[in-house]
Design an enzyme around this catalytic site. Structure first.
Site, PDB file in Angstrom:
ATOM      1  N   GLY A  11      10.864 -49.162 -40.038  1.00  0.00           N
ATOM      2  CA  GLY A  11       9.765 -49.690 -39.235  1.00  0.00           C
ATOM      3  C   GLY A  11      10.125 -49.695 -37.767  1.00  0.00           C
ATOM      4  O   GLY A  11      10.926 -50.517 -37.324  1.00  0.00           O
ATOM      5  N   GLY A  13       8.227 -50.350 -35.136  1.00  0.00           N
ATOM      6  CA  GLY A  13       7.281 -51.071 -34.283  1.00  0.00           C
ATOM      7  C   GLY A  13       8.031 -51.861 -33.228  1.00  0.00           C
ATOM      8  O   GLY A  13       9.232 -51.653 -32.992  1.00  0.00           O
ATOM      9  N   ALA A  14       7.336 -52.796 -32.601  1.00  0.00           N
ATOM     10  CA  ALA A  14       7.933 -53.554 -31.502  1.00  0.00           C
ATOM     11  C   ALA A  14       9.170 -54.332 -31.943  1.00  0.00           C
ATOM     12  O   ALA A  14      10.223 -54.268 -31.304  1.00  0.00           O
ATOM     13  CB  ALA A  14       6.892 -54.493 -30.898  1.00  0.00           C
ATOM     14  N   VAL A  15       9.059 -55.054 -33.053  1.00  0.00           N
ATOM     15  CA  VAL A  15      10.187 -55.860 -33.516  1.00  0.00           C
ATOM     16  C   VAL A  15      11.334 -54.971 -33.984  1.00  0.00           C
ATOM     17  O   VAL A  15      12.505 -55.230 -33.682  1.00  0.00           O
ATOM     18  CB  VAL A  15       9.745 -56.825 -34.633  1.00  0.00           C
ATOM     19  N   GLY A  16      11.017 -53.906 -34.711  1.00  0.00           N
ATOM     20  CA  GLY A  16      12.054 -52.991 -35.176  1.00  0.00           C
ATOM     21  C   GLY A  16      12.844 -52.390 -34.025  1.00  0.00           C
ATOM     22  O   GLY A  16      14.077 -52.298 -34.071  1.00  0.00           O
ATOM     23  N   ASN A 111       6.021 -60.646 -40.410  1.00  0.00           N
ATOM     24  CA  ASN A 111       5.125 -61.791 -40.438  1.00  0.00           C
ATOM     25  C   ASN A 111       4.582 -62.004 -41.852  1.00  0.00           C
ATOM     26  O   ASN A 111       4.572 -61.085 -42.676  1.00  0.00           O
ATOM     27  CB  ASN A 111       3.949 -61.575 -39.475  1.00  0.00           C
ATOM     28  N   LYS A 195       6.878 -70.936 -40.177  1.00  0.00           N
ATOM     29  CA  LYS A 195       6.333 -69.844 -39.371  1.00  0.00           C
ATOM     30  C   LYS A 195       4.934 -69.472 -39.865  1.00  0.00           C
ATOM     31  O   LYS A 195       4.036 -69.172 -39.078  1.00  0.00           O
ATOM     32  CB  LYS A 195       7.260 -68.627 -39.451  1.00  0.00           C
ATOM     33  N   ASN A 199       1.242 -69.068 -37.846  1.00  0.00           N
ATOM     34  CA  ASN A 199       0.407 -67.871 -37.961  1.00  0.00           C
ATOM     35  C   ASN A 199      -0.943 -68.173 -38.605  1.00  0.00           C
ATOM     36  O   ASN A 199      -1.976 -67.620 -38.199  1.00  0.00           O
ATOM     37  CB  ASN A 199       1.134 -66.804 -38.785  1.00  0.00           C
ATOM     38  N   ASN A 203      -3.622 -67.147 -35.791  1.00  0.00           N
ATOM     39  CA  ASN A 203      -4.095 -65.771 -35.945  1.00  0.00           C
ATOM     40  C   ASN A 203      -5.569 -65.635 -36.339  1.00  0.00           C
ATOM     41  O   ASN A 203      -6.335 -64.955 -35.652  1.00  0.00           O
ATOM     42  CB  ASN A 203      -3.196 -65.017 -36.926  1.00  0.00           C
TER      43      ASN A 203
END
Length: 311
Positions: A11, A13-16, A111, A195, A199, A203
């Site tokens: 992955g 993405g941003a976190v990866g 998430n 967490k 969310n 969200n």
């Protein structure tokens, strides 16, 4: 170069990409698992570090190179960190399990909740040293282009064991040394529920009302947020997880205030007509409620409304 890689990230993405950068800087041998054999064997990434409000210096993006691994070149991997969207976890990881060595450990870092319950039997069925850990991070990061990210905020990262063989001390220490403000916790599932509470409150409401996080401090939202958290605490208790409701309430509003100008990931997903993680957030609360013969009407309504919006 790829033969030395023993930590793989699934992955990008941003976190990866943020975790990849942090591990790379710490001297770890890390690479991304590519989606096809056609991808380049090396990828140049760009990282812009976090700056303080009073820092007047211009911060330039930092380029660096990371190996891209094919699914048939994972023999040396001892830790795979899964950073895809929650609804992608099983489809993305399951085909790789037979390619990964028996000693490989899996860490889920996404998430929402749910994939760990479906994945655990697969990990346990292939014992032989395999194990599953879970994590959550509130680090802020923005993906500016396919291979370009900017860190936007600091935050706590919590990691912990879930099932199977435990992550070795070597890799546990490596993760904690590389990721700022990170900790290994004995009971990770309650941390994930905490967490999830943040969310579940922020969200769907920001997605439905198309607003920044800060608007949720208005009185019109207070009863709905209370209802979301009431149901979450009840369901978690039946799952064997005791949560402090007043703590959760204060935590949710603290995050709302700290991120007042931000737009949630679900808000952005709806705005860009992308699939949301509502099934793994409010939907997960409803599914766990159903498993215990309970109902969670506030979360169920939000789940249905966001699903309609995302069609």
């Amino acid at each position: 170069m790829t033969h030395a890689v023993d930590i793989a990230i699934l992955g990008a993405g941003a976190v990866g990409q943020l975790i990849c950068r942090q591990l790379t800087v710490a001297g770890m041998n890390v690479g991304f698992i590519g989606r096809s054999a056609l991808e380049a064997s090396q990828q140049v990434l760009s990282f812009t570090p976090l700056t303080s409000a009073d820092d007047k210096q211009q911060i330039h993006a930092i380029p660096y190179s990371v190996p891209i691994l094919t699914a048939d070149a994972l023999d040396n991997i001892r830790l795979v960190i899964v950073c895809v969207k929650a609804y992608q976890v099983l489809d993305a990881l399951s085909p790789l399990l037979k390619q990964l060595p028996n000693q490989c450990h899996t860490l889920l870092l996404h998430n929402g909740m749910g994939p760990h319950l479906a994945l655990a039997p697969l990990i346990d069925a292939q014992a032989n040293g395999r194990g599953l850990s879970l994590g959550t991070t509130s680090q802020g990061v923005l993906r500016q282009a396919a291979w370009q990210i900017k860190q936007t905020g600091q935050g706590l990262t919590q990691l912990g064991h879930f099932t199977g063989a435990e992550l070795t001390e070597h890799y546990r220490n490596a993760l904690l040394a590389a990721i700022p403000n990170s900790e290994w916790v004995d009971a990770i599932v309650p941390c994930l529920w905490q967490k999830l509470a943040v969310n579940a409150a922020i969200n769907p409401l920001t997605a439905l009302y198309q607003c920044p996080n800060g608007k949720l401090t208005e009185p019109d939202f207070s009863e709905m947020i209370k209802g979301i958290l009431d149901e979450l605490v009840m369901v978690a208790a039946h799952d064997g997880v005791s949560l402090d409701q007043s703590f959760l309430h204060d935590r949710v509003y603290q995050v709302i205030r700290l991120t007042a100008g931000n737009f949630s990931s679900m808000h952005q997903d709806i705005a860009h007509q992308r699939r949301t993680e509502i099934d793994q957030i409010n939907g997960y609360i409803c599914e766990r409620a159903q498993a215990h013969g309970l109902s969670a009407p506030v979360n169920a309504e939000l789940w249905a409304r966001v699903k309609q919006l995302a069609v």
